[in-house]
Design an enzyme around this catalytic site. Structure first.
Site, PDB file in Angstrom:
ATOM      1  N   HIS A 202     -17.941   5.470   4.612  1.00  0.00           N
ATOM      2  CA  HIS A 202     -16.509   5.320   4.344  1.00  0.00           C
ATOM      3  C   HIS A 202     -16.188   4.270   3.282  1.00  0.00           C
ATOM      4  O   HIS A 202     -15.020   3.935   3.100  1.00  0.00           O
ATOM      5  CB  HIS A 202     -15.765   4.942   5.633  1.00  0.00           C
ATOM      6  CG  HIS A 202     -15.590   6.073   6.595  1.00  0.00           C
ATOM      7  ND1 HIS A 202     -14.569   6.991   6.498  1.00  0.00           N
ATOM      8  CD2 HIS A 202     -16.329   6.453   7.663  1.00  0.00           C
ATOM      9  CE1 HIS A 202     -14.672   7.877   7.476  1.00  0.00           C
ATOM     10  NE2 HIS A 202     -15.734   7.568   8.196  1.00  0.00           N
ATOM     11  N   LYS A 393      -0.738   0.416   3.320  1.00  0.00           N
ATOM     12  CA  LYS A 393      -2.180   0.503   3.562  1.00  0.00           C
ATOM     13  C   LYS A 393      -2.685  -0.890   3.906  1.00  0.00           C
ATOM     14  O   LYS A 393      -1.937  -1.873   3.778  1.00  0.00           O
ATOM     15  CB  LYS A 393      -2.921   1.050   2.344  1.00  0.00           C
ATOM     16  CG  LYS A 393      -2.544   0.357   1.031  1.00  0.00           C
ATOM     17  CD  LYS A 393      -3.195   1.045  -0.157  1.00  0.00           C
ATOM     18  CE  LYS A 393      -2.486   2.327  -0.523  1.00  0.00           C
ATOM     19  NZ  LYS A 393      -3.260   3.536  -0.277  1.00  0.00           N
ATOM     20  N   ARG A 394      -3.930  -0.983   4.331  1.00  0.00           N
ATOM     21  CA  ARG A 394      -4.491  -2.299   4.611  1.00  0.00           C
ATOM     22  C   ARG A 394      -4.411  -3.179   3.367  1.00  0.00           C
ATOM     23  O   ARG A 394      -4.536  -2.700   2.248  1.00  0.00           O
ATOM     24  CB  ARG A 394      -5.951  -2.176   5.047  1.00  0.00           C
ATOM     25  CG  ARG A 394      -6.154  -1.609   6.437  1.00  0.00           C
ATOM     26  CD  ARG A 394      -7.613  -1.467   6.782  1.00  0.00           C
ATOM     27  NE  ARG A 394      -8.285  -0.529   5.900  1.00  0.00           N
ATOM     28  CZ  ARG A 394      -9.152  -0.878   4.960  1.00  0.00           C
ATOM     29  NH1 ARG A 394      -9.448  -2.153   4.762  1.00  0.00           N
ATOM     30  NH2 ARG A 394      -9.741   0.031   4.201  1.00  0.00           N
ATOM     31  N   LYS A 399      -7.288  -2.436  -3.270  1.00  0.00           N
ATOM     32  CA  LYS A 399      -6.126  -1.552  -3.167  1.00  0.00           C
ATOM     33  C   LYS A 399      -4.990  -2.006  -4.084  1.00  0.00           C
ATOM     34  O   LYS A 399      -4.010  -1.297  -4.276  1.00  0.00           O
ATOM     35  CB  LYS A 399      -5.657  -1.466  -1.712  1.00  0.00           C
ATOM     36  CG  LYS A 399      -6.684  -0.774  -0.808  1.00  0.00           C
ATOM     37  CD  LYS A 399      -6.224  -0.737   0.631  1.00  0.00           C
ATOM     38  CE  LYS A 399      -7.263  -0.105   1.544  1.00  0.00           C
ATOM     39  NZ  LYS A 399      -7.388   1.350   1.357  1.00  0.00           N
ATOM     40  N   THR A 501      -6.014   8.392   3.256  1.00  0.00           N
ATOM     41  CA  THR A 501      -5.304   9.462   3.966  1.00  0.00           C
ATOM     42  C   THR A 501      -3.796   9.278   3.865  1.00  0.00           C
ATOM     43  O   THR A 501      -3.052  10.246   3.990  1.00  0.00           O
ATOM     44  CB  THR A 501      -5.712   9.518   5.451  1.00  0.00           C
ATOM     45  OG1 THR A 501      -5.568   8.218   6.042  1.00  0.00           O
ATOM     46  CG2 THR A 501      -7.153   9.979   5.602  1.00  0.00           C
ATOM     47  N   LYS A 505      -0.550  11.999   3.483  1.00  0.00           N
ATOM     48  CA  LYS A 505       0.668  12.003   4.309  1.00  0.00           C
ATOM     49  C   LYS A 505       1.910  11.963   3.424  1.00  0.00           C
ATOM     50  O   LYS A 505       2.896  12.666   3.687  1.00  0.00           O
ATOM     51  CB  LYS A 505       0.646  10.812   5.272  1.00  0.00           C
ATOM     52  CG  LYS A 505      -0.468  10.887   6.297  1.00  0.00           C
ATOM     53  CD  LYS A 505      -0.690   9.555   7.005  1.00  0.00           C
ATOM     54  CE  LYS A 505      -1.973   9.591   7.821  1.00  0.00           C
ATOM     55  NZ  LYS A 505      -2.362   8.261   8.327  1.00  0.00           N
TER      56      LYS A 505
END
Length: 664
Positions: A202, A393-394, A399, A501, A505
Site C-alpha cells: 500500500h 485525507k491523512r 499529500k 480512494t 468518492k
C-alpha cells in the site's frame, strides 16, 4: 487541541463478546530443543478475547462476521499483593496486558519501531491464525480428532491477504503452528504457507516499510526470529542458484539488513512467503515492479499483479447522497447499486439540459446542507456561489496540504492587491488527522488554521475566500463532504500515492478533480477523459529526471514572485503575528528539504487553479463534466475490486443465495 478518540467509552451495542473462543497469546521467553523439536518456553501469556460485529450484505440475506480482539490478562487479580496492602500491584498484570489493545498505533506512512507496536501486530495475527485453524479443524476438511488431522486442504479453504506489512508476522506464526504444534515437516509447512498467503502493498515510501530490529524480535518473539532466519536461509540459497556469484543481489534481497542495526525487512518477508503480490493502482503496481521491488519482480515476475482499489457505492452514493441516488434511479433504474458500470447509461443525458439542471440542483442542495453544518459547527458562513474546494485525507507531506496552503495565500494576496477585480469565490476546506508523533504534519494543521484566522476575519476579503479546517475528520463528516464538493484536491507528488480512494468518492459524487498523474488519478483520467479533470504538475518520469539532475527549491522560490511572497509571509509571521518565528521550520522544509517538490509544482498548480475558476463560470458545462465523472466511475467500485481478488488471487467463486421472503 489533540484528544484521543475513545470510541468504546460508551460501549458498542453492535458487538457480541465471544468468551468461549478466547485464545492464549505468548510473548518473550526463550527457545529450547527437546528431542529435535523446538519449544518456546517460559513465556508471558495474555488472553485474546474475541468480539463479533455483524456485517450485513446488501439485499442478499447474508450477514458476515467481523471478529475483533481485545487483550486480557491471564491473571486478572493478584490476591497475595492485595492482602499485603499493595493494591496497585494487585491489578498491575491486568493493566500491562490490556495496554496492548488500549491504544492502537496509527497506520501511517512512516515506521516507528516500538515494542508495543510489535506486540500489537503479533497479538492480532496470532489470535486470528489460531482462530482460523480452530475453525478449519472442526470443518469437514480438517478433523476434530487429534489422530486424524490433515492440512492438505488448508490452502484450498483458507486465503489470507496480508494487507501491507503490519500482519506479516502471520508468516512465521503459521509456520510455528504447523511445525512446532501440529508436527508437520518444514517443507510441507512452507508449501502450505506460500499457497495460503498473498500480499498487498500500500505504499511507495521507503520509510513506511516496516523493518523490525533483530534485537527486539529476539527479545519479544525469539522463536519467530529463528523461523525468519530459516526462511531467509532457503531464500538466499534460491537466489544463489539463480544468480551465481551475484553477491550484491544477495545482499539487496536478504530479509536481514545488516547496514547499521540489524533489521528484518517485513515487506521482503511478505513477498517471498506469498504466492501473489499486488499494488492497488496500475501506476503503483508498475512502480513496485520497476523500482521498489525490482529484484523480486525479476526473480518471480509471475507473482506480481495489480488490483486497483475501489469504494462501496452503497455507502458513498446511495447512503450519503440520496438526492443523487434518486435522480440516477429515476433515469436508469436500480441495477447500478450492485453494478456500478450501469452508470455508463447516464452518458446519453450529457446534452439533456433538463437532466443537467436537475443534477446541478442536487449539488446545490448538498452544498446548502453542508454550509449549514459548517456554520453551526465552526461559525463560518460560506458563500453558496463559491467553489467548494476540498482536500480531505491523512495529513502527510507527500499529500501536499502545504501546497494547498500556498495557494490559499496566493488567492488572498491577489484579492488584497486588487479588491475590485473580478474573482470567482472559493471556500477551501481541508480535513484530516496527523499521526501522534508527526510534528511536521501537526505544524501544517496549525498553519492552515492560522491562515484561516487571518483570511476569514479580513473585511476586504469578505465571502470571496473562506478557509475551513474540518477538525476531527471521520466517516460521518465524510458523508457530508463528498456530496457537497465541487472540486477534489488530489495533489500528491507523482509516484508517491499508492492509489487513493477519496478521489473515487469525490468522482462518484460529481466533484471535479484537480490532481497530478499519481495513484488512481491516472486511471480516473482514462475512464472519464482527461478533458473532464484538471491535471497539473510533473509526471513520475519528470520527477525522477529532476531528482537525477539535482533539485534546488530556492531557484523556484527566486523565480516566482507570488511564491516568494507567500513563503516570506509565512516566515515573517503574517499569519502568526504573536509568534513571528512559529513556522520557520516549515519554511526551512520548503526551501531546503523539499522532498516532495512542492515548489517545483507550484506554478503549474496555480495556473491549473485558474483554469478551474474559469471553467466554474460556465455552470452548464461544469455540470456536464460532473455527469461524465459520475457516469464513468464504474471501474472504481469495491465490488469490481473484490471480484478481481476472488478470481485472480483467492480462487473463490460466488455462491447463489436463496432469497427467502423474510416477511412470510
Amino acid at each position: 487541541v489533540e484528544e484521543p478518540d475513545d470510541w468504546l467509552r460508551y460501549g458498542n451495542p453492535w458487538e457480541i463478546p465471544r468468551p468461549e473462543y478466547t485464545i492464549p497469546v505468548n510473548f518473550y521467553g526463550h527457545v529450547e530443543e527437546r528431542d529435535g523439536v523446538q519449544k518456546w518456553t517460559n513465556t508471558t501469556q495474555v488472553i485474546a478475547m474475541p468480539y463479533d460485529t455483524p456485517i450485513p450484505g446488501y439485499n442478499n440475506n447474508t450477514v458476515n462476521t467481523l471478529r475483533l480482539w481485545s487483550c486480557k490478562s491471564s491473571k486478572n487479580f493478584d490476591l497475595s499483593h492485595f492482602n499485603a496492602g499493595d493494591y496497585v500491584q494487585a491489578v498491575c498484570d491486568r493493566n500491562v496486558a490490556e495496554n496492548i489493545t488500549r491504544v492502537l498505533y496509527p497506520n501511517d506512512n512512516f515506521f516507528i519501531g516500538r515494542e508495543l507496536r510489535l506486540k500489537q501486530e503479533y497479538f492480532l495475527v496470532a489470535a486470528t491464525l489460531h482462530d482460523i485453524i480452530r475453525r478449519y479443524k472442526v470443518s469437514t476438511f480438517g478433523s476434530a480428532q487429534a489422530n486424524d488431522i490433515t492440512f492438505d486442504e488448508f490452502p484450498n479453504k483458507v486465503a489470507i491477504q496480508l494487507n501491507d506489512t503490519h500482519p506479516a508476522l502471520a508468516v512465521p506464526e503459521l509456520i510455528r503452528i504447523l511445525v512446532d504444534i501440529e508436527g508437520l515437516p518444514w517443507e510441507k509447512a512452507w508449501t502450505i504457507c506460500n499457497a495460503t498467503f498473498a500480499y498487498t502493498n500500500h505504499t511507495l515510501l521507503p520509510e513506511a516499510l516496516e523493518r523490525w530490529p533483530v534485537a527486539m524480535l529476539e527479545h519479544v518473539l525469539p522463536r519467530h526470529l529463528q523461523i525468519i532466519y530459516k526462511i531467509n536461509h532457503h531464500h538466499l540459497e534460491n537466489i544463489s542458484r539463480r544468480y551465481p556469484g551475484d553477491f550484491d543481489r544477495i545482499r539487496r534481497m536478504s530479509l536481514v539488513e545488516e547496514d547499521g542495526e540489524k533489521r528484518i525487512n517485513m515487506a521482503f518477508l511478505a513477498i517471498i512467503s506469498s504466492h501473489c503480490i499486488n499494488g492497488v493502482a496500475e501506476l503503483h503496481s508498475s512502480l513496485l515492479k520497476s523500482l521498489v521491488f525490482k529484484d523480486f519482480y525479476e526473480l518471480s515476475p509471475e507473482k506480481f499483479q495489480n488490483k486497483t482499489n475501489g469504494i462501496t457505492p452503497r455507502r458513498w452514493i446511495l447512503l450519503c447522497n440520496p438526492g443523487l441516488s434518486d435522480l440516477i434511479s429515476e433515469k436508469i433504474d436500480d441495477d447500478w447499486k450492485t453494478n456500478l458500470f450501469e452508470l455508463k447509461k447516464l452518458r446519453v443525458f450529457v446534452n439533456d439540459k433538463t437532466f443537467l439542471q436537475s443534477l446541478y440542483q442536487v449539488k446545490q442542495d448538498n452544498k446548502r446542507r453542508f454550509a449549514k453544518y459548517i456554520e453551526v459547527k465552526f461559525g463560518i458562513k460560506l458563500n453558496l456561489a463559491s467553489i467548494f474546494d476540498i482536500q480531505v485525507k491523512r495529513l502527510h507531506e507527500y499529500k501536499r496540504q502545504l501546497l494547498n496552503a500556498l495557494h490559499m495565500i496566493t488567492l488572498y494576496n491577489r484579492i488584497k492587491k486588487d479588491p475590485n477585480a473580478s474573482f470567482v469565490p472559493r471556500s477551501i476546506m481541508i480535513g484530516g488527522k496527523a499521526a501522534p508523533g508527526y510534528h511536521v504534519a501537526k505544524k501544517i494543521i496549525l498553519l492552515i488554521n492560522s491562515i484561516a484566522k487571518i483570511i476569514n476575519n479580513d473585511p476586504i476579503i469578505g465571502d470571496r475566500l473562506k478557509i475551513v479546517f474540518l477538525e476531527n475528520y471521520k466517516v460521518s463528516v465524510a458523508e457530508k463532504v463528498f456530496p457537497a464538493a465541487d472540486l477534489s484536491e488530489q495533489i500528491s507528488t507523482a509516484g508517491t500515492e499508492a492509489s487513493g480512494t477519496g478521489n473515487m468518492k469525490f468522482m462518484a459524487n460529481g466533484a471535479l478533480t484537480i490532481g497530478t498523474l499519481d495513484g488512481a488519478n491516472v486511471e480516473m483520467a482514462e475512464e472519464m477523459g482527461k478533458e473532464n479533470m484538471f491535471i497539473f504538475g510533473m509526471t513520475v518520469k519528470e520527477v525522477e529526471d529532476l531528482k537525477c539532475k539535482g533539485y534546488n527549491a530556492t531557484e523556484y522560490y527566486e523565480a516566482n514572485e507570488e511564491l516568494k511572497m507567500a513563503i516570506n509571509q509565512i516566515r515573517d509571521g503574517v499569519f502568526s503575528p504573536t509568534q513571528p518565528d512559529l513556522f520557520h521550520d516549515l519554511v526551512d522544509i520548503l526551501l531546503y528539504h523539499d522532498r516532495f517538490y512542492l515548489l517545483a509544482d507550484y506554478e503549474s498548480y496555480v495556473k491549473c487553479q485558474e483554469r478551474v475558476s474559469e471553467a466554474y463560470k460556465d455552470s452548464i458545462n461544469w455540470t456536464r463534466m460532473c455527469l461524465l465523472n459520475i457516469a464513468n466511475c464504474g471501474k472504481f467500485s469495491s465490488d469490481r475490486t473484490i471480484t478481481d481478488y476472488a478470481n485472480d488471487i483467492w480462487n473463490i467463486k460466488p455462491v447463489t443465495v436463496d432469497m427467502v421472503n423474510v416477511s412470510q
